[in-house]
Scaffold this active site. Structure first.
Site, PDB file in Angstrom:
ATOM      1  N   HIS A  59       0.848  -1.195   0.000  1.00  0.00           N
ATOM      2  CA  HIS A  59       0.000   0.000   0.000  1.00  0.00           C
ATOM      3  C   HIS A  59       0.885   1.247   0.000  1.00  0.00           C
ATOM      4  O   HIS A  59       2.094   1.155   0.173  1.00  0.00           O
ATOM      5  CB  HIS A  59      -1.009  -0.011   1.151  1.00  0.00           C
ATOM      6  CG  HIS A  59      -0.421   0.118   2.529  1.00  0.00           C
ATOM      7  ND1 HIS A  59       0.398  -0.840   3.086  1.00  0.00           N
ATOM      8  CD2 HIS A  59      -0.552   1.092   3.467  1.00  0.00           C
ATOM      9  CE1 HIS A  59       0.733  -0.463   4.313  1.00  0.00           C
ATOM     10  NE2 HIS A  59       0.180   0.700   4.569  1.00  0.00           N
ATOM     11  N   HIS A  61       1.428   3.955   1.824  1.00  0.00           N
ATOM     12  CA  HIS A  61       1.951   4.742   2.949  1.00  0.00           C
ATOM     13  C   HIS A  61       3.483   4.821   2.911  1.00  0.00           C
ATOM     14  O   HIS A  61       4.169   3.852   2.574  1.00  0.00           O
ATOM     15  CB  HIS A  61       1.479   4.156   4.279  1.00  0.00           C
ATOM     16  CG  HIS A  61       0.041   4.458   4.573  1.00  0.00           C
ATOM     17  ND1 HIS A  61      -0.728   3.714   5.435  1.00  0.00           N
ATOM     18  CD2 HIS A  61      -0.766   5.451   4.099  1.00  0.00           C
ATOM     19  CE1 HIS A  61      -1.957   4.216   5.480  1.00  0.00           C
ATOM     20  NE2 HIS A  61      -2.006   5.264   4.678  1.00  0.00           N
ATOM     21  N   ASP A  63       5.790   4.780   5.072  1.00  0.00           N
ATOM     22  CA  ASP A  63       6.614   3.831   5.832  1.00  0.00           C
ATOM     23  C   ASP A  63       6.679   2.462   5.145  1.00  0.00           C
ATOM     24  O   ASP A  63       7.342   1.549   5.638  1.00  0.00           O
ATOM     25  CB  ASP A  63       6.124   3.699   7.285  1.00  0.00           C
ATOM     26  CG  ASP A  63       4.720   3.148   7.409  1.00  0.00           C
ATOM     27  OD1 ASP A  63       3.823   3.621   6.674  1.00  0.00           O
ATOM     28  OD2 ASP A  63       4.507   2.231   8.235  1.00  0.00           O
ATOM     29  N   HIS A  64       6.027   2.339   3.978  1.00  0.00           N
ATOM     30  CA  HIS A  64       6.088   1.093   3.199  1.00  0.00           C
ATOM     31  C   HIS A  64       6.720   1.276   1.817  1.00  0.00           C
ATOM     32  O   HIS A  64       7.205   0.304   1.239  1.00  0.00           O
ATOM     33  CB  HIS A  64       4.679   0.486   3.065  1.00  0.00           C
ATOM     34  CG  HIS A  64       4.102   0.120   4.404  1.00  0.00           C
ATOM     35  ND1 HIS A  64       4.023  -1.174   4.848  1.00  0.00           N
ATOM     36  CD2 HIS A  64       3.650   0.896   5.424  1.00  0.00           C
ATOM     37  CE1 HIS A  64       3.528  -1.186   6.088  1.00  0.00           C
ATOM     38  NE2 HIS A  64       3.296   0.062   6.448  1.00  0.00           N
ATOM     39  N   HIS A 117      -7.671  -0.578   5.406  1.00  0.00           N
ATOM     40  CA  HIS A 117      -6.645   0.343   5.914  1.00  0.00           C
ATOM     41  C   HIS A 117      -6.440   1.465   4.896  1.00  0.00           C
ATOM     42  O   HIS A 117      -6.441   2.646   5.240  1.00  0.00           O
ATOM     43  CB  HIS A 117      -5.359  -0.447   6.161  1.00  0.00           C
ATOM     44  CG  HIS A 117      -4.195   0.367   6.606  1.00  0.00           C
ATOM     45  ND1 HIS A 117      -4.160   1.019   7.819  1.00  0.00           N
ATOM     46  CD2 HIS A 117      -2.998   0.633   6.007  1.00  0.00           C
ATOM     47  CE1 HIS A 117      -2.990   1.642   7.941  1.00  0.00           C
ATOM     48  NE2 HIS A 117      -2.276   1.426   6.854  1.00  0.00           N
ATOM     49  N   ASP A 134      -0.429  -3.608   6.266  1.00  0.00           N
ATOM     50  CA  ASP A 134      -1.060  -3.079   7.480  1.00  0.00           C
ATOM     51  C   ASP A 134      -2.541  -3.436   7.561  1.00  0.00           C
ATOM     52  O   ASP A 134      -3.311  -2.732   8.214  1.00  0.00           O
ATOM     53  CB  ASP A 134      -0.936  -1.549   7.515  1.00  0.00           C
ATOM     54  CG  ASP A 134       0.493  -1.093   7.780  1.00  0.00           C
ATOM     55  OD1 ASP A 134       1.368  -1.939   8.025  1.00  0.00           O
ATOM     56  OD2 ASP A 134       0.718   0.138   7.742  1.00  0.00           O
ATOM     57  N   HIS A 172       4.180  -4.479  10.709  1.00  0.00           N
ATOM     58  CA  HIS A 172       4.673  -3.852  11.948  1.00  0.00           C
ATOM     59  C   HIS A 172       4.762  -4.844  13.101  1.00  0.00           C
ATOM     60  O   HIS A 172       3.991  -5.812  13.157  1.00  0.00           O
ATOM     61  CB  HIS A 172       3.734  -2.721  12.401  1.00  0.00           C
ATOM     62  CG  HIS A 172       3.715  -1.538  11.494  1.00  0.00           C
ATOM     63  ND1 HIS A 172       4.503  -0.428  11.706  1.00  0.00           N
ATOM     64  CD2 HIS A 172       3.008  -1.295  10.363  1.00  0.00           C
ATOM     65  CE1 HIS A 172       4.273   0.470  10.744  1.00  0.00           C
ATOM     66  NE2 HIS A 172       3.358  -0.035   9.917  1.00  0.00           N
TER      67      HIS A 172
END
Ligand code: FE
Ligand code: ZN
Length: 260
Positions: A59, A61, A63-64, A117, A134, A172
């Protein structure tokens, strides 16, 4: 790592405070899932003398996907991800039901669209592994940033139809805090207590609590147990009314956890 290596193994690279960049590797190559940061990947590739073979994104985001560009500057590799213009680097956009073959490794992954999400979130399922970003966490699920409880319920139900033994690689390390909430939502669940004891030992040794597996999630994760009497009861108590269906239960416990 000097012994004979199995065809491939999966390594957890850490990023930021609690992200995992799951890395499929063999003796010569690696493929990374959700490289939010390029540096841990570059360090690992150099230390292990590996070539990068592919990037997978679940996805959009940061942090990915934040490390995509820096990895591509060094390695010309395909990037597999959802149809989402917010991830500029994707070279192979994928839809639900499509199948992709991981370069070099030859592992075939089925693509599952699992919105909730985010609206375009996907998972990769193949070789007995699930990379689910996530959406599904050990004993928890992602926040509903772009989706509804109905979408998250459908997505989690889809994942729970995969084989029980499927290794679940989440984005995570949230397991202990998820368990803390899960105990409130599902108070008499013995499997949850056992999971907590094991996860605590792993964290004390600074080990990942992942991968989970589908059977473990069915036994311990309140967000996939929204039809269980105990979860319906605590969710109804939180909502202040008798909740009738699993989607309403999921909506209630997701809200409850947001402020737990
Ligand atoms: Fe994340
Ligand atoms: Zn996310």
């Amino acid at each position: 790592m000097s012994q004979v290596m199995s065809p491939h193994e999966v390594v957890a690279l850490r990023a930021f405070s609690d992200n995992y960049i799951w890395t499929v590797r063999d003796a010569s190559c690696a493929a990374v899932v959700d490289p939010g940061d390029a540096q841990p990947v570059l360090d690992y590739l150099r230390a292990e003398r590996l070539e990068l073979a592919a990037i997978l994104n679940t996805h959009h985001h940061a942090d990915h996907v934040g490390g995509n560009a820096a990895l591509l500057a060094r390695y010309r590799v395909p990037v597999y991800g959802p149809h989402d213009e917010r991830i500029r680097e994707v070279t192979h956009p994928l839809r639900d039901g499509e199948r992709m073959k991981l370069p070099h490794f030859g592992i075939e992954f089925d693509v599952l669209e699992i919105p909730g999400h985010t609206r375009t979130h996907i998972a990769f399922f193949g070789g007995g592994m699930l990379f689910c970003g996530d959406t599904l966490f050990a004993a928890g699920c992602g926040r509903l940033f772009e989706g509804t409880p109905a979408q998250m319920h459908a997505s989690l139900s889809k994942l729970m139809r995969l084989p029980d033994t499927t290794a679940v690689y989440c984005g995570h390390e949230y397991t202990l805090s998820n368990i803390r909430f899960a105990k409130a939502a599902d108070p008499d669940n013995r499997a949850l207590r056992e999971l907590e004891a094991r996860a605590q030992r792993q964290r004390e040794q600074d080990l990942p609590t992942l991968p989970s597996n589908i059977a473990q999630e069915k036994a311990t994760n309140p967000f996939v147990r929204c039809s269980e009497t105990a979860v319906v009861a605590t969710a109804s108590r939180y909502a202040g009314k008798a909740l009738q269906d699993p989607v309403a239960v999921l909506g209630a416990i997701r809200e409850w956890k947001n402020q737990f």
